[in-house]
Design an enzyme around this catalytic site. Structure first.
Site, PDB file in Angstrom:
ATOM      1  N   ASN A 197       6.115   6.637   2.407  1.00 58.57           N
ATOM      2  CA  ASN A 197       5.152   5.546   2.623  1.00 58.57           C
ATOM      3  C   ASN A 197       4.665   5.436   4.075  1.00 58.57           C
ATOM      4  OD1 ASN A 197       6.649   3.408   0.081  1.00 58.57           O
ATOM      5  ND2 ASN A 197       4.827   4.677  -0.072  1.00 58.57           N
ATOM      6  N   ASP A 242       5.793  -1.094  -7.892  1.00 54.17           N
ATOM      7  CA  ASP A 242       4.530  -0.397  -7.616  1.00 54.17           C
ATOM      8  C   ASP A 242       3.320  -1.144  -8.183  1.00 54.17           C
ATOM      9  OD1 ASP A 242       2.949   1.645  -6.628  1.00 54.17           O
ATOM     10  OD2 ASP A 242       3.209   2.918  -8.380  1.00 54.17           O
TER      11      ASP A 242
HETATM   12  C1  IPE Z   1       6.831   4.365  -4.845  1.00 52.86           C
HETATM   13  O1  IPE Z   1       5.506   4.017  -4.980  1.00 52.86           O
HETATM   14  C2  IPE Z   1       7.441   3.694  -3.646  1.00 52.86           C
HETATM   15  C3  IPE Z   1       7.602   2.244  -3.743  1.00 52.86           C
HETATM   16  C4  IPE Z   1       7.256   1.496  -4.741  1.00 52.86           C
HETATM   17  C5  IPE Z   1       8.219   1.637  -2.602  1.00 52.86           C
HETATM   18  P1  IPE Z   1       4.324   4.886  -4.340  1.00 52.86           P
HETATM   19  O2  IPE Z   1       3.079   4.148  -4.636  1.00 52.86           O
HETATM   20  O3  IPE Z   1       4.618   5.182  -2.929  1.00 52.86           O
HETATM   21  O4  IPE Z   1       4.406   6.233  -5.167  1.00 52.86           O
HETATM   22  P2  IPE Z   1       3.278   7.283  -5.530  1.00 52.86           P
HETATM   23  O5  IPE Z   1       2.542   7.597  -4.257  1.00 52.86           O
HETATM   24  O6  IPE Z   1       2.382   6.633  -6.536  1.00 52.86           O
HETATM   25  O7  IPE Z   1       3.999   8.445  -6.111  1.00 52.86           O
HETATM   26  C1  IPE Z   2       3.996  -0.479  -3.995  1.00 53.34           C
HETATM   27  O1  IPE Z   2       2.642  -0.748  -4.216  1.00 53.34           O
HETATM   28  C2  IPE Z   2       4.470  -0.964  -2.654  1.00 53.34           C
HETATM   29  C3  IPE Z   2       4.819   0.106  -1.721  1.00 53.34           C
HETATM   30  C4  IPE Z   2       4.738   1.366  -1.956  1.00 53.34           C
HETATM   31  C5  IPE Z   2       5.286  -0.312  -0.413  1.00 53.34           C
HETATM   32  P1  IPE Z   2       1.513   0.245  -3.752  1.00 53.34           P
HETATM   33  O2  IPE Z   2       1.077  -0.159  -2.388  1.00 53.34           O
HETATM   34  O3  IPE Z   2       1.939   1.645  -3.900  1.00 53.34           O
HETATM   35  O4  IPE Z   2       0.374  -0.108  -4.791  1.00 53.34           O
HETATM   36  P2  IPE Z   2      -0.653   0.913  -5.435  1.00 53.34           P
HETATM   37  O5  IPE Z   2       0.146   1.972  -6.108  1.00 53.34           O
HETATM   38  O6  IPE Z   2      -1.488   1.452  -4.324  1.00 53.34           O
HETATM   39  O7  IPE Z   2      -1.432   0.082  -6.400  1.00 53.34           O
HETATM   40 MG    MG Z   3       1.801   2.946  -5.460  1.00 55.38          MG
END
Ligand code: IPE
Ligand code: IPE
Ligand code: MG
Length: 239
Positions: free
Chosen positions: A68, A20
């Protein structure tokens, strides 16, 4: 460090990572979110290699959750493009890297092309021993529902009786069947939640939350998480 001490610091057999912070990494640099995902994919390559060097047997990574899909079409397409590129590269270098691929999640929502790459990667790497589990369109709740459906089908077909169900038996219906539970789950990016990751398997996992964003996550961060893991006193409900 004395040898015995080093042995005690052996990495866990199974490490899971919620990758993340890609979006925030990109935002900080005034780049599109997709650039953050590309940097995150680089981070994954580096950390997967390092896990192999350390002798970690299973690495499970959260790459795309069932939630997602809420993101913009452009971002989702960008992530899928990166996955395709990674899998094509993995298939090309399969015999050099000798990594066994597994995929956790409902792959039926992915493009037929990506589904085929996942199938090929899994089939062609079955013999290899270091295992990477990619969580794609994965949700912990979805996994449990999926397992419950499979069990119910077996009951309806007369292969099982409802009273046969135990924790161990239910585990065999999960995407992670045959994979030991992760001892350590790492979440970079500063968020302190599971976001629907490995809900069943994490019953006794140690969580390490770190402030670093995933694209910046490097070998020393993994070392620090493993050291933190070794400082924990795992009791499993005992004393
Ligand atoms: C969790 O991260 C999913 C992945 C890293 C693939 P998210 O960014 O989707 O989670 P939330 O929205 O912060 O809970
Ligand atoms: C994790 O990074 C990757 C996926 C969820 C696919 P994020 O895209 O959630 O990154 P932040 O949380 O917005 O910084
Ligand atoms: Mg995220």
């Amino acid at each position: 460090m004395a040898l015995s001490e080093k042995e005690n610091m052996a990495p866990p057999r199974h490490i899971a990572i919620i990758m993340d912070g890609n979006g925030r990494w990109a935002k900080k640099r005034g780049l599109p979110r997709t650039a953050g995902h590309a940097a995150g994919a680089e981070s994954f390559r580096r950390i997967a290699n390092y896990c192999r060097t350390l002798g970690v047997e299973y690495l499970t990574v959260y790459a795309f959750s069932t939630e997602n899909w809420k993101r913009s079409q452009e971002e989702v397409a960008g992530i899928m493009r990166l996955l395709r590129r990674y899998l094509e590269e993995a298939l090309r270098d399969m015999d050099k890297n000798r990594v066994c691929f597994r995929f956790f999640g409902d792959l039926t929502r992915l493009s037929p092309e990506l589904q085929k790459l996942c199938r090929d990667a899994q089939m062609r790497s079955e013999e290899y021993d270091v295992q990477v589990n990619f969580c794609l369109n994965y949700g912990g709740r979805d996994e449990i529902v999926h397992a419950a459906k499979l069990f119910a089908q077996d009951v309806a077909a007369g292969k099982r009786k409802p009273e046969d169900l135990t924790e161990a038996l239910l585990s065999t219906y999960l995407y992670s069947a045959d994979v030991p539970d992760p001892e350590l789950i790492i979440r970079p990016s500063g968020e302190q939640r599971t976001s629907n990751f490995l809900l069943w398997q994490s019953a006794y996992s140690e969580y390490v939350f770190m402030d670093v964003l995933w694209p910046d996550f490097c070998e020393k961060d993994l070392d620090a998480a493993i050291e933190e893991y070794h400082r924990r006193n795992r009791r499993f409900g005992g004393t």
